[in-house]
Design an enzyme around this catalytic site. Structure first.
Site, PDB file in Angstrom:
ATOM      1  N   ASP A  26     -10.458   3.575   4.722  1.00  0.00           N
ATOM      2  CA  ASP A  26     -10.817   2.155   4.634  1.00  0.00           C
ATOM      3  C   ASP A  26     -12.336   1.975   4.663  1.00  0.00           C
ATOM      4  O   ASP A  26     -12.830   0.879   4.369  1.00  0.00           O
ATOM      5  CB  ASP A  26     -10.221   1.393   5.829  1.00  0.00           C
ATOM      6  CG  ASP A  26      -9.075   0.484   5.425  1.00  0.00           C
ATOM      7  OD1 ASP A  26      -9.073   0.016   4.281  1.00  0.00           O
ATOM      8  OD2 ASP A  26      -8.198   0.253   6.288  1.00  0.00           O
TER       9      ASP A  26
ATOM     10  N   LYS B  54       0.835  -1.203   0.000  1.00  0.00           N
ATOM     11  CA  LYS B  54       0.000   0.000   0.000  1.00  0.00           C
ATOM     12  C   LYS B  54       0.867   1.249   0.000  1.00  0.00           C
ATOM     13  O   LYS B  54       0.619   2.204  -0.734  1.00  0.00           O
ATOM     14  CB  LYS B  54      -0.936  -0.021   1.225  1.00  0.00           C
ATOM     15  CG  LYS B  54      -2.041  -1.060   1.106  1.00  0.00           C
ATOM     16  CD  LYS B  54      -2.832  -1.252   2.393  1.00  0.00           C
ATOM     17  CE  LYS B  54      -3.850  -2.364   2.234  1.00  0.00           C
ATOM     18  NZ  LYS B  54      -4.638  -2.640   3.449  1.00  0.00           N
TER      19      LYS B  54
ATOM     20  N   GLN C 212      -3.999  -1.440   9.728  1.00  0.00           N
ATOM     21  CA  GLN C 212      -4.096  -2.767   9.106  1.00  0.00           C
ATOM     22  C   GLN C 212      -4.691  -3.771  10.095  1.00  0.00           C
ATOM     23  O   GLN C 212      -4.279  -3.860  11.249  1.00  0.00           O
ATOM     24  CB  GLN C 212      -2.698  -3.211   8.641  1.00  0.00           C
ATOM     25  CG  GLN C 212      -2.687  -4.482   7.809  1.00  0.00           C
ATOM     26  CD  GLN C 212      -3.427  -4.378   6.477  1.00  0.00           C
ATOM     27  OE1 GLN C 212      -3.511  -3.308   5.880  1.00  0.00           O
ATOM     28  NE2 GLN C 212      -3.970  -5.476   6.006  1.00  0.00           N
TER      29      GLN C 212
HETATM   30  N1  GUN Z   1      -7.109  -6.510   6.425  1.00  0.00           N
HETATM   31  C1  GUN Z   1      -7.595  -7.204   5.357  1.00  0.00           C
HETATM   32  N2  GUN Z   1      -8.093  -6.360   4.437  1.00  0.00           N
HETATM   33  C2  GUN Z   1      -7.908  -5.107   4.921  1.00  0.00           C
HETATM   34  C3  GUN Z   1      -8.209  -3.826   4.401  1.00  0.00           C
HETATM   35  O1  GUN Z   1      -8.776  -3.639   3.316  1.00  0.00           O
HETATM   36  N3  GUN Z   1      -7.857  -2.779   5.202  1.00  0.00           N
HETATM   37  C4  GUN Z   1      -7.263  -2.954   6.412  1.00  0.00           C
HETATM   38  N4  GUN Z   1      -6.989  -1.868   7.116  1.00  0.00           N
HETATM   39  N5  GUN Z   1      -6.981  -4.136   6.916  1.00  0.00           N
HETATM   40  C5  GUN Z   1      -7.304  -5.206   6.168  1.00  0.00           C
END
Ligand code: GUN
Length: 295
Positions: free
Chosen positions: A119, A52, A96
């Protein structure tokens, strides 16, 4: 059958965003910023966060990864989030998931300012999605809708069947497709592990969205001719012929279902790449809506 090329669409979106950021830079304006927060040592999370952050760098966004040990407390993490809530250089905050067991994920998500919730996990964002208000939509569902848009797939009055009810994919995509808007306005059914006969539902789908987390669970006899298939699954299965000893498959048995589908997303290269593209897009949106653009 037409393949829905998520990798290609994601590349287009990233290029579009890069052009907008280049333009900001040429005007001497600040650029959008994303901070990614990682607590603990989960290897998959480490890979996701670095991908990311790399994607941000590639399009000229400001980015920072904040890493903390598994022993980091809930209170300490909330304090870090509060600091970034009032930091003008970061327009998006991503924590995350999953978090270490002793940390309450809901409390952490609620600590993020809804203005920086790129998110789309905050209850305020989810509530706005449900009532059809403009908001941050979580990245995988937003990516699915973007694919439908860019392939001009008619969703109006179509029966969308979602398999899976997670907070990250199943519930938000169901709400998104239900909205009275373009590339939505669908009849939506959500089914899950308690269904006695899953194929009773999946056979009715004009558009099938599989987000179950079970390798190749959706078989040929579970879909109708001409179905549009969106496969959200990313599953590792053993493969002795591969040098890694495994390969990645979706929730759909690709070859046999593709033979009946009008459109289908591959795994990898379908929905997956869209998730990061939409995170960048949400960060740009946060900057536009709430950032200091010096205007
Ligand atoms: N864990 C699995 N998918 C995601 C996501 O799209 N965002 C975040 N922050 N954590 C995740």
């Amino acid at each position: 059958m037409q393949l829905i090329d998520g990798k290609k669409v994601a590349t287009e979106i990233r290029k579009e965003l890069k052009a907008k950021i280049d333009e900001l830079k040429s005007q001497g304006k600040p650029v959008p910023g994303l901070v990614a927060i990682l607590a603990g040592e989960n290897p998959a999370s480490q890979i996701y966060v670095s991908s990311k952050s790399k994607a941000c760098e590639e399009i000229g966004m400001k980015t920072k990864v904040e890493k903390f040990p598994t022993t980091f407390s809930e209170e300490e993490l909330i304090n870090v989030i509060k600091k970034y809530n009032s930091d003008k250089e970061y327009h998006g905050i991503l924590v995350q998931l999953p978090l270490p067991k002793h940390i309450n994920e809901n409390k952490i998500i609620e600590a993020i300012s809804p203005k920086k919730d790129v998110d789309g996990f905050h209850p305020m964002s989810i509530g706005n999605l449900v009532i059809g208000k403009e908001t941050f939509v979580s990245c995988t569902p937003a990516g699915i809708q973007e694919l439908l848009k860019r392939y001009y797939i008619n969703t109006n009055g179509k029966h969308v069947v979602v398999v899976g009810r997670s907070n990250i994919v199943g519930k938000p995509i169901a709400n998104l497709m239900l909205q009275k808007k373009y590339y939505a306005n669908s009849i939506v059914t959500v089914c899950h592990s308690a269904a006695e006969d899953l194929s009773y539902f999946t056979k009715q789908a004009d558009i099938l969205i599989a987000a179950i987390g079970q390798p190749e669970m959706i078989k040929r006899n579970m879909v109708k001719e001409g179905v549009v298939v969106i496969d959200v699954g990313i599953n590792r299965i053993e493969d002795k012929n591969s040098s890694k000893g495994y390969r990645i498959v979706g929730d759909v048995a690709f070859n046999e279902v593709a033979a009946k589908a009008s459109y289908i997303t591959p795994v990898p290269g379908g929905v997956g790449p869209m998730t990061i593209a939409m995170l960048l897009s949400n960060t740009f949106k946060a900057y536009k809506l709430y950032g200091d653009t010096n205007e």
